[in-house]
Scaffold this motif. Structure first.
Motif, PDB file in Angstrom:
ATOM      1  N   GLY A  97       0.790  -1.228   0.000  1.00  0.00           N
ATOM      2  CA  GLY A  97       0.000   0.000   0.000  1.00  0.00           C
ATOM      3  C   GLY A  97       0.822   1.277   0.000  1.00  0.00           C
ATOM      4  O   GLY A  97       0.277   2.357   0.181  1.00  0.00           O
ATOM      5  N   THR A  98       2.108   1.165  -0.225  1.00  0.00           N
ATOM      6  CA  THR A  98       2.967   2.343  -0.252  1.00  0.00           C
ATOM      7  C   THR A  98       3.278   2.696  -1.700  1.00  0.00           C
ATOM      8  O   THR A  98       3.613   1.839  -2.501  1.00  0.00           O
ATOM      9  CB  THR A  98       4.286   2.088   0.498  1.00  0.00           C
ATOM     10  OG1 THR A  98       3.981   1.687   1.824  1.00  0.00           O
ATOM     11  CG2 THR A  98       5.125   3.336   0.549  1.00  0.00           C
ATOM     12  N   SER A  99       3.164   3.976  -2.024  1.00  0.00           N
ATOM     13  CA  SER A  99       3.427   4.411  -3.393  1.00  0.00           C
ATOM     14  C   SER A  99       4.865   4.893  -3.549  1.00  0.00           C
ATOM     15  O   SER A  99       5.570   5.145  -2.568  1.00  0.00           O
ATOM     16  CB  SER A  99       2.474   5.547  -3.771  1.00  0.00           C
ATOM     17  OG  SER A  99       2.777   6.699  -3.011  1.00  0.00           O
ATOM     18  N   THR A 100       5.270   5.036  -4.791  1.00  0.00           N
ATOM     19  CA  THR A 100       6.600   5.569  -5.094  1.00  0.00           C
ATOM     20  C   THR A 100       6.729   6.997  -4.581  1.00  0.00           C
ATOM     21  O   THR A 100       7.777   7.394  -4.080  1.00  0.00           O
ATOM     22  CB  THR A 100       6.856   5.506  -6.617  1.00  0.00           C
ATOM     23  OG1 THR A 100       6.788   4.138  -7.019  1.00  0.00           O
ATOM     24  CG2 THR A 100       8.200   6.072  -6.983  1.00  0.00           C
ATOM     25  N   GLU A 147       6.376   1.755 -10.207  1.00  0.00           N
ATOM     26  CA  GLU A 147       5.355   2.283  -9.300  1.00  0.00           C
ATOM     27  C   GLU A 147       5.111   1.186  -8.282  1.00  0.00           C
ATOM     28  O   GLU A 147       4.659   0.090  -8.628  1.00  0.00           O
ATOM     29  CB  GLU A 147       4.073   2.646 -10.043  1.00  0.00           C
ATOM     30  CG  GLU A 147       2.938   3.062  -9.128  1.00  0.00           C
ATOM     31  CD  GLU A 147       3.305   4.153  -8.114  1.00  0.00           C
ATOM     32  OE1 GLU A 147       3.095   3.909  -6.909  1.00  0.00           O
ATOM     33  OE2 GLU A 147       3.794   5.216  -8.524  1.00  0.00           O
ATOM     34  N   LEU A 148       5.419   1.456  -7.041  1.00  0.00           N
ATOM     35  CA  LEU A 148       5.380   0.428  -6.004  1.00  0.00           C
ATOM     36  C   LEU A 148       3.970  -0.069  -5.707  1.00  0.00           C
ATOM     37  O   LEU A 148       3.798  -1.209  -5.268  1.00  0.00           O
ATOM     38  CB  LEU A 148       6.054   0.940  -4.736  1.00  0.00           C
ATOM     39  CG  LEU A 148       7.561   1.177  -4.883  1.00  0.00           C
ATOM     40  CD1 LEU A 148       8.130   1.803  -3.629  1.00  0.00           C
ATOM     41  CD2 LEU A 148       8.276  -0.118  -5.205  1.00  0.00           C
ATOM     42  N   SER A 173       8.923  -8.680  -5.579  1.00  0.00           N
ATOM     43  CA  SER A 173       9.726  -8.027  -6.618  1.00  0.00           C
ATOM     44  C   SER A 173      10.727  -7.087  -5.952  1.00  0.00           C
ATOM     45  O   SER A 173      10.442  -6.449  -4.953  1.00  0.00           O
ATOM     46  CB  SER A 173       8.838  -7.276  -7.609  1.00  0.00           C
ATOM     47  OG  SER A 173       8.113  -6.262  -6.946  1.00  0.00           O
ATOM     48  N   MET A 174      11.915  -7.041  -6.524  1.00  0.00           N
ATOM     49  CA  MET A 174      12.986  -6.231  -5.953  1.00  0.00           C
ATOM     50  C   MET A 174      12.973  -4.835  -6.568  1.00  0.00           C
ATOM     51  O   MET A 174      12.743  -4.681  -7.768  1.00  0.00           O
ATOM     52  CB  MET A 174      14.344  -6.891  -6.201  1.00  0.00           C
ATOM     53  CG  MET A 174      15.490  -6.158  -5.522  1.00  0.00           C
ATOM     54  SD  MET A 174      17.098  -6.903  -5.838  1.00  0.00           S
ATOM     55  CE  MET A 174      17.019  -8.318  -4.773  1.00  0.00           C
ATOM     56  N   PHE A 175      13.212  -3.843  -5.727  1.00  0.00           N
ATOM     57  CA  PHE A 175      13.307  -2.462  -6.206  1.00  0.00           C
ATOM     58  C   PHE A 175      14.483  -1.780  -5.530  1.00  0.00           C
ATOM     59  O   PHE A 175      15.028  -2.264  -4.547  1.00  0.00           O
ATOM     60  CB  PHE A 175      11.997  -1.705  -5.967  1.00  0.00           C
ATOM     61  CG  PHE A 175      11.683  -1.469  -4.518  1.00  0.00           C
ATOM     62  CD1 PHE A 175      12.018  -0.270  -3.904  1.00  0.00           C
ATOM     63  CD2 PHE A 175      11.043  -2.441  -3.772  1.00  0.00           C
ATOM     64  CE1 PHE A 175      11.721  -0.054  -2.564  1.00  0.00           C
ATOM     65  CE2 PHE A 175      10.744  -2.234  -2.442  1.00  0.00           C
ATOM     66  CZ  PHE A 175      11.090  -1.038  -1.831  1.00  0.00           C
TER      67      PHE A 175
END
Length: 157
Positions: free
Chosen positions: A61-64, A114-115, A122-124
């Motif tokens: 639920g966290t955005s970029t 976009e998280l 998935s890795m970011f």
């Protein structure tokens, strides 16, 4: 034969000459130590900001935009927010077995992500950088191309 000590008259100005020789060296050393400490403070702050923002971005639920705001919030205590360049990139290339990016340019060329839309596990990457001369205490022309940067890698939960 007795040696006479120099008279006061012949020693006049000695202190001024010694000060003129020693003071620039002393001030250079003093400012260099202060500048080195300040650069390490900013570098540690960059590392902390990226790590905290990546930790925030790993939760559901966290955005970029929220991740970028966290970086600016952490960096805002010591660096003007307009001087920080941030990236939130998809780092799934590290999971594929393909050659991993190793240079700054290769890391910054990774695709943006976009998280909110990212799949679980998935890795970011969260990366932040600032030009040294934008934050230095004493501008030094020979360090004008130096960039302080940090990144943190995390997986989505």
């Amino acid at each position: 034969m007795l040696f006479r000590s120099p008279t006061r008259r012949r020693r006049r100005g000695t202190a001024a000459v010694e000060t003129a020789v020693v003071l620039p060296v002393y001030l250079t050393l003093l400012f260099g130590i202060a500048e080195f400490g300040h650069a390490h403070l900013v570098l540690n702050l960059l590392n902390s900001a990226c790590r905290n923002a990546a930790r925030l971005g790993s939760t559901e639920g966290t955005s970029t935009a929220a991740v970028q705001a966290r970086v600016l919030q952490t960096m805002g205590t010591a660096v003007p927010p307009g001087k920080v360049v941030m990236y939130v990139k998809d780092a799934s290339v590290f999971d594929t077995g393909a050659p991993a990016p190793t240079t700054d340019a290769q890391l910054e060329a990774l695709p943006s992500i976009e998280l909110l839309d990212a799949a679980p596990r998935s890795m970011f990457m969260v990366r932040a950088k600032v030009a040294y001369n934008d934050i230095c205490l004493v501008p030094m022309p020979f360090l004008r191309d130096l960039t302080l940067d940090a990144q943190a890698f995390m997986r989505r939960e």
